[in-house]
Design a protein around this motif. Structure first.
Motif, PDB file in Angstrom:
ATOM      1  N   ARG A  25     101.746  25.377  54.224  1.00 28.84           N
ATOM      2  CA  ARG A  25     102.905  26.354  53.822  1.00 28.84           C
ATOM      3  C   ARG A  25     102.457  27.645  52.995  1.00 28.84           C
ATOM      4  O   ARG A  25     103.234  28.440  52.862  1.00 28.84           O
ATOM      5  CB  ARG A  25     104.057  25.758  53.230  1.00 28.84           C
ATOM      6  CG  ARG A  25     104.831  24.577  53.727  1.00 28.84           C
ATOM      7  CD  ARG A  25     105.434  23.748  53.089  1.00 28.84           C
ATOM      8  NE  ARG A  25     105.037  23.097  52.224  1.00 28.84           N
ATOM      9  CZ  ARG A  25     105.614  22.093  51.239  1.00 28.84           C
ATOM     10  NH1 ARG A  25     106.887  21.730  51.236  1.00 28.84           N
ATOM     11  NH2 ARG A  25     104.906  21.363  50.440  1.00 28.84           N
ATOM     12  N   GLU A  44      99.648  30.582  52.432  1.00 27.07           N
ATOM     13  CA  GLU A  44      98.839  31.288  52.994  1.00 27.07           C
ATOM     14  C   GLU A  44      97.166  31.128  53.350  1.00 27.07           C
ATOM     15  O   GLU A  44      96.710  30.951  54.392  1.00 27.07           O
ATOM     16  CB  GLU A  44      98.928  32.644  52.799  1.00 27.07           C
ATOM     17  CG  GLU A  44      98.362  33.750  53.617  1.00 27.07           C
ATOM     18  CD  GLU A  44      98.573  35.381  53.250  1.00 27.07           C
ATOM     19  OE1 GLU A  44      98.012  36.259  53.858  1.00 27.07           O
ATOM     20  OE2 GLU A  44      99.512  35.603  52.192  1.00 27.07           O
ATOM     21  N   THR A  45      96.545  31.028  51.939  1.00 26.89           N
ATOM     22  CA  THR A  45      95.392  30.514  51.843  1.00 26.89           C
ATOM     23  C   THR A  45      94.774  29.141  52.568  1.00 26.89           C
ATOM     24  O   THR A  45      93.967  29.024  53.206  1.00 26.89           O
ATOM     25  CB  THR A  45      94.994  30.607  50.441  1.00 26.89           C
ATOM     26  OG1 THR A  45      95.029  31.646  49.580  1.00 26.89           O
ATOM     27  CG2 THR A  45      93.249  30.364  50.340  1.00 26.89           C
ATOM     28  N   ALA A  54      96.688  27.691  54.796  1.00 30.21           N
ATOM     29  CA  ALA A  54      96.778  27.899  56.376  1.00 30.21           C
ATOM     30  C   ALA A  54      95.606  28.464  57.038  1.00 30.21           C
ATOM     31  O   ALA A  54      95.263  28.171  57.974  1.00 30.21           O
ATOM     32  CB  ALA A  54      98.408  28.731  56.715  1.00 30.21           C
ATOM     33  N   GLU A  55      95.198  29.603  56.424  1.00 31.08           N
ATOM     34  CA  GLU A  55      94.030  29.993  56.739  1.00 31.08           C
ATOM     35  C   GLU A  55      92.769  29.336  56.767  1.00 31.08           C
ATOM     36  O   GLU A  55      91.735  29.341  57.744  1.00 31.08           O
ATOM     37  CB  GLU A  55      93.767  31.642  56.033  1.00 31.08           C
ATOM     38  CG  GLU A  55      94.741  32.600  56.384  1.00 31.08           C
ATOM     39  CD  GLU A  55      94.575  33.227  57.762  1.00 31.08           C
ATOM     40  OE1 GLU A  55      93.718  33.273  58.298  1.00 31.08           O
ATOM     41  OE2 GLU A  55      95.777  33.005  58.317  1.00 31.08           O
ATOM     42  N   ARG A 101     103.577  26.486  61.642  1.00 29.51           N
ATOM     43  CA  ARG A 101     102.911  27.713  61.595  1.00 29.51           C
ATOM     44  C   ARG A 101     103.469  28.900  62.238  1.00 29.51           C
ATOM     45  O   ARG A 101     102.925  29.884  62.259  1.00 29.51           O
ATOM     46  CB  ARG A 101     101.517  27.478  62.475  1.00 29.51           C
ATOM     47  CG  ARG A 101     100.365  26.752  61.957  1.00 29.51           C
ATOM     48  CD  ARG A 101      99.365  26.456  62.769  1.00 29.51           C
ATOM     49  NE  ARG A 101      98.208  25.293  62.126  1.00 29.51           N
ATOM     50  CZ  ARG A 101      98.494  24.251  62.055  1.00 29.51           C
ATOM     51  NH1 ARG A 101      99.180  23.577  62.076  1.00 29.51           N
ATOM     52  NH2 ARG A 101      97.329  23.792  61.379  1.00 29.51           N
TER      53      ARG A 101
END
Length: 779
Positions: free
Chosen positions: A393, A395-396, A398-399, A527
């Motif tokens: 959830r 951003e970092t 997920a990347e 995602r």
């Protein structure tokens, strides 16, 4: 000419090389290594270069064809390089060019990455022979005694090399010059390069640092024509060479120079400790054990030093070596246990040190992009294994997840996914990370797909989809694409998926492919990926499974029935996820089929299970599993389940078929608790089991043991107690009444209310109304 024969990665040899170079002051230093790396030598003096590192050479057209030349801070070759750079003296590599070595592998590779001999000669282990001659059973211990613990003599810096050369000359004479044809070719090339240097600066101004085994051959006089004849006609390949980080752990394996050391961490300590190496080492061990909450004090260190020195004296060794310090650590600091000692071996004796190369070192564009991504995401490569928890959830994280999944798709297994602790949601991932030097080769190989990780992973996914041999491979690839965040690859993958799904008629393969497809839908949800096309294919695939499953379950042998049962379990789990996904989709964005999928899929699937559960030609393990799934889903009452179990366990049913039905019904998770809480089902199983004849019982016992042996120990104990009490005593009436406490027919509100605060805390709920709704109990 100064010939310095060394042991690769030997700290004693490294100290001796430094002393000999300081004494001789040569005008050029020649080192065993690939000549293509000569332009990279200045990088050894770069501030960003930190050993252990390795020269990596790979074939341009086939990056998998590669070779490493590793160097640690205690490697003689590294010391020679740094001495030459510090003194402003030219340094050159003189071994057989990598262009020939890599091409030669194509002809002589024996399949495991090592080069097989081309002739009948057998390469001996010089250290093992010398150690055996000296009466040692351990070559490492012999080397420590004669080299590492003694060092070069103060009066003659060249004496150690004279002795080593004499020993190697005797060995090569005794074993007929000994070894691979490759060695003869390498030595011929080294002699040619030595001649060039001697003509350039004079005979007395050349120093050669090479493996001690080669020294007698380099000293031997041979004609130029003879050496060139050995090199004539060698195959050749286009190669690239660069520096890459290396690890102590990888240095401990055979490879590179073929001189793997068992204890690089120990050798590094010996090289870096100017005095009192044993005291410093045992202090380091104590620090490691204290960090792991072991009660180790300074008194332990003092006693361990004394014990190590005593053991060395008793064993006739000049100073304590690794064997003595290890024995002392085991006895004094580990209380005789090998468990903490294994930690010392792993962290200190071998070590997790990872080298570093400067950004100016040559690299393929894909490696450059990977380096930028690692810095941007603060995901630094490390040699030590570590686990990383990612919350998708954020951003970092997920990347980070996308990067790791893209690398796995490219065959760069820097991270391996693990089961997340404490959460089964799709928003969390656990990865186990460890950077191995070989991954640099995998990155170079993957560079053919693109110059960035995203572009390379996209191209690789599209190519894999076109080349996939089965439907399951394509569905797994679709799942990978969603996890890796490859939207440009999904259209190609989806076309291949739709095509293969339309043509495949095997129900087993369809059932095997469906769960991965549904998982992909779930990953798409977390995602934020548009998965409508994937949902359409999944719904169509599910309906084809519904139609073909009942006839596919008929007349199967035991192994095929077990496999089909596993497929049914997987499809059942997928049905719940697929129906939930269809129900939660935005109605404005759904097609008609997807709109009806939520309710229709469940109804259709339960209908299939009912058909399977009632057909006599379907194996018992599948029929029993179908009944169990219907019961768990609330589509079948306990009375009806008992009614279906009755005929399956009747005297007219063969014992093997009945045992298979039981395995399907109560095998797996929750089966034991089902029998614990349902007296009628347990009584049916008990009655059938007591009625089986002695001969038949022997036949069905392995199957029953597999079924009931999988239960938790507490469940097995409870079942045993229930059976022991007998049918009339199983339905308890609560505390003080007959039967087992806690199995009364009605709810004990007082006992249930006692756990309400804990349940509320676990669920994160507050408030009296929410508490009552969740538990059904008033307070």
């Amino acid at each position: 000419m100064l010939l310095l024969g060394v042991r690769h990665h030997g700290p004693g040899s490294a100290r001796a090389v430094r002393a000999a170079l300081d004494a001789a002051r040569p005008k050029v230093v020649l080192i065993e290594g690939p000549p293509e790396a000569d332009p990279l030598i200045p990088l050894a003096a770069d501030q960003g270069m930190r050993p252990p590192v390795a020269l990596l050479a790979h074939a341009v057209d086939e990056p998998g064809r590669s070779a490493f030349w590793p160097m640690a801070e205690f490697s003689p070759e590294w010391i020679a390089l740094r001495w030459a750079l510090d003194q402003g003296v030219p340094a050159r590599f003189i071994d057989l060019p990598a262009a020939h070595a890599l091409a030669w592998k194509e002809e002589t590779d024996d399949g495991d990455g090592e080069t097989a001999p081309s002739g009948p000669d057998v390469r001996i282990d010089p250290l093992a022979v010398l150690a055996d001659t000296a009466g040692y059973d351990d070559a490492e211990r012999w080397w420590e005694d004669v080299v590492e613990h003694r060092g070069p003599g103060d009066e003659d810096a060249f004496a150690p090399f004279v002795v080593v050369e004499e020993a190697m000359t005797a060995l090569r004479d005794a074993y007929g010059g000994g070894g691979h044809r490759r060695d003869l070719v390498r030595e011929a090339h080294m002699r040619l390069r030595i001649r060039d240097a001697r003509r350039e600066v004079g005979d007395d101004a050349v120093a050669v640092v090479c493996g001690a085994w080669h020294v007698p051959a380099l000293r031997r006089t041979a004609t130029v024509a003879a050496d060139r004849a050995l090199l004539k006609g060698l195959p050749k390949a286009r190669t690239d060479v660069t520096w890459v980080p290396w690890t102590y752990r990888r240095l401990a394996r055979e490879g590179g120079y073929g001189a793997g050391v068992d204890s690089p961490g120990w050798y590094g300590h010996l090289f870096a400790s100017p005095d009192r190496p044993v005291e410093r080492w045992l202090t380091k061990v104590a620090g490691l054990l204290r960090a792991e909450d072991r009660p180790v004090s300074s008194a332990h260190v003092i006693e361990a030093v004394r014990l190590a020195e005593t053991l060395a004296a008793l064993r006739g060794r000049p100073v304590p070596g690794l064997t003595e310090t290890t024995d002392a650590v085991r006895a004094v600091m580990c209380d005789g246990s090998d468990v903490p000692l294994d930690l010392v071996r792993d962290r200190l004796v071998v070590g997790d040190t990872l080298g570093q190369v400067p950004p100016t070192a040559p690299a393929v564009p894909l490696q450059r992009d990977l380096d930028r991504s690692q810095r941007r995401l603060r995901l630094r490569p490390e040699a030590q294994r570590r686990e990383v928890e990612l919350d998708l959830r954020g951003e970092t994280d997920a990347e980070r997840s996308k990067l790791l999944h893209r690398l796995r798709l490219l065959g760069v297994d820097w991270g391996l996914p693990r089961t997340s602790r404490g959460s089964t949601g799709t928003f969390r991932e656990t990865w186990r990370l460890r950077w191995e030097p070989e991954l640099a080769v995998r990155v170079a190989e993957a560079g053919v797909w693109g110059t960035t990780v995203l572009a390379a992973a996209t191209a690789k996914a599209e190519a894999d989809a076109a080349a996939a041999g089965t439907l399951a491979e394509v569905t797994a690839l679709a799942e990978q694409c969603l996890r890796a965040g490859l939207p440009d690859a999904l259209p190609t993958v989806m076309r291949c998926l739709s095509h293969r799904a339309a043509l495949d008629t095997d129900v087993g393969r369809l059932a095997q492919a469906l769960p991965a497809l549904v998982r992909a839908l779930r990953y798409g949800d977390v995602r934020g990926t548009d998965t409508r096309a994937l949902a359409e294919v999944a719904v169509g695939l599910a309906r084809r499974v519904f139609v073909g499953l009942p006839p596919a379950c008929a007349a199967l042998d035991t192994d095929a029935a077990d496999e089909m049962r596993r497929h049914i379990d997987a499809v059942h789990g997928a049905m719940g996820l697929l129906a939930d996904s269809a129900d939660s989709a935005d109605s404005a964005d759904r097609s008609d089929s997807a709109e009806r999928a939520g309710g229709d899929l469940r109804v259709s699937w339960y209908g299939v299970l009912r058909v399977v559960s009632s057909r006599d030609r379907v194996p018992g393990v599948i029929r029993g599993r179908a009944v169990r799934l219907l019961l768990d889903a609330g589509e079948l009452g306990q009375d009806e389940a008992a009614r279906l179990m009755g005929p399956a366990l009747s005297p007219g049913t063969p014992p093997g078929d009945a045992a298979a039905w039981i395995e399907g019904f109560v095998g797996g998770g929750g089966g034991g608790m089902l029998l614990v809480h349902d007296e009628r089902l347990l009584a049916l199983v008990d009655g059938w089991l007591t009625g089986v004849s002695a001969e038949a019982f022997t036949d069905v016992l392995p199957l029953l043991r597999r079924t009931f042996g999988a239960y938790e120990p507490g469940v097995r104990r409870t079942l045993g107690e229930l059976v022991r009490r007998g049918p009339g005593q199983r339905a308890g009436a609560g505390p003080g009444g007959p039967g087992l406490p806690g199995f009364a027919p009605d709810l004990d509100e007082e006992r249930a209310g006692a756990v309400v605060p804990v349940v509320r805390l676990l669920l994160g709920r507050t408030g009296h109304e929410e508490e009552s709704r969740l538990t059904g109990v008033g307070t």
